[in-house]
Design a protein around this motif. Structure first.
Motif, short mmCIF file in Angstrom:
data_model
loop_
_atom_site.label_atom_id
_atom_site.label_comp_id
_atom_site.label_asym_id
_atom_site.label_seq_id
_atom_site.Cartn_x
_atom_site.Cartn_y
_atom_site.Cartn_z
N ILE A 162 -85.14 19.62 1.29
CA ILE A 162 -85.37 20.54 0.17
C ILE A 162 -85.98 19.86 -1.05
N ARG A 163 -86.44 18.63 -0.91
CA ARG A 163 -87.02 17.92 -2.05
C ARG A 163 -88.40 18.49 -2.39
N THR A 164 -89.09 17.82 -3.27
CA THR A 164 -90.40 18.28 -3.74
C THR A 164 -91.52 17.59 -2.97
N PRO A 165 -92.71 18.18 -2.97
CA PRO A 165 -93.84 17.52 -2.31
C PRO A 165 -94.10 16.10 -2.81
N ARG A 166 -93.89 15.86 -4.09
CA ARG A 166 -94.10 14.50 -4.61
C ARG A 166 -93.11 13.53 -3.98
N GLU A 167 -91.86 13.97 -3.77
CA GLU A 167 -90.87 13.12 -3.13
C GLU A 167 -91.22 12.90 -1.66
N TRP A 168 -91.69 13.94 -0.99
CA TRP A 168 -92.07 13.80 0.42
C TRP A 168 -93.22 12.82 0.56
N GLN A 169 -94.17 12.88 -0.37
CA GLN A 169 -95.31 11.96 -0.32
C GLN A 169 -94.87 10.53 -0.56
N ALA A 170 -93.87 10.34 -1.42
CA ALA A 170 -93.41 8.99 -1.76
C ALA A 170 -92.66 8.33 -0.61
N THR A 171 -91.84 9.08 0.12
CA THR A 171 -90.99 8.47 1.14
C THR A 171 -91.28 8.95 2.56
N GLY A 172 -92.01 10.03 2.69
CA GLY A 172 -92.15 10.69 3.97
C GLY A 172 -91.00 11.68 4.14
N VAL A 173 -91.03 12.40 5.24
CA VAL A 173 -90.00 13.39 5.56
C VAL A 173 -89.25 12.88 6.78
#
Length: 156
Positions: free
Chosen positions: A60-71
């Motif tokens: 449920i994180r943000t796209p910026r967080e997904w880009q930083a760490t991956g999903v």
């Protein structure tokens, strides 16, 4: 005059210190997850159950967080800030409110809060992953445990 100046300085310093302390207290409060009476999983079990299809794991994180760490591998990225979040989750669960849905965020704060909200909204099998992707008091988190991640692409 100097006694008055000293008293004024003292009040200014005390006011500044109080403002700083209040700011830290608010920050710490925001980092404390709400209590959630529903189920919880550690990250290793969440990964295992997502891979086997026993749960729907939702990041449920943000796209910026997904880009930083991956999903997390097996997780569905769904930004909790979306206005249509509940409807999007209903689509992922094929409209079945009993589908086991595990929520993961960065450190377990947002997932606990959203778990409570979704339970009130009628989802009956919400599971919190309190370690999150980055770790919390509940455990080291997805990244530190070394569970697999996939790159996030904007169009997913």
């Amino acid at each position: 005059m100097s006694d008055k100046v000293n008293r004024t300085r003292r009040w200014v310093l005390l006011g500044g210190a109080a403002a700083i302390a209040t700011g830290f207290a608010i920050r710490e409060y925001r980092l404390i997850p709400q209590d959630y009476a529903g189920g919880q999983l550690d990250v290793a079990e969440a990964y295992k159950q997502a891979q086997s299809g026993d749960i729907l794991l939702v990041d449920i994180r943000t796209p910026r967080e997904w880009q930083a760490t991956g999903v997390g591998d097996g997780a569905h990225p769904l930004d909790m800030r979306r206005e249509d979040f509940v409807q999007a989750l209903e689509r992922l669960t094929d409209g079945n409110p009993e589908t086991p849905v595990a929520l993961i965020c960065a450190r377990g704060v947002r997932s606990a809060r959203l778990s409570n909200q979704l339970t009130v909204a009628g989802f009956t099998n919400i599971i919190d992953v309190p370690e999150g992707m980055l770790g919390s008091a509940a455990g080291p988190g997805w990244m530190r445990v070394g569970l697999p991640v996939k790159s996030y692409k904007e169009d997913t």
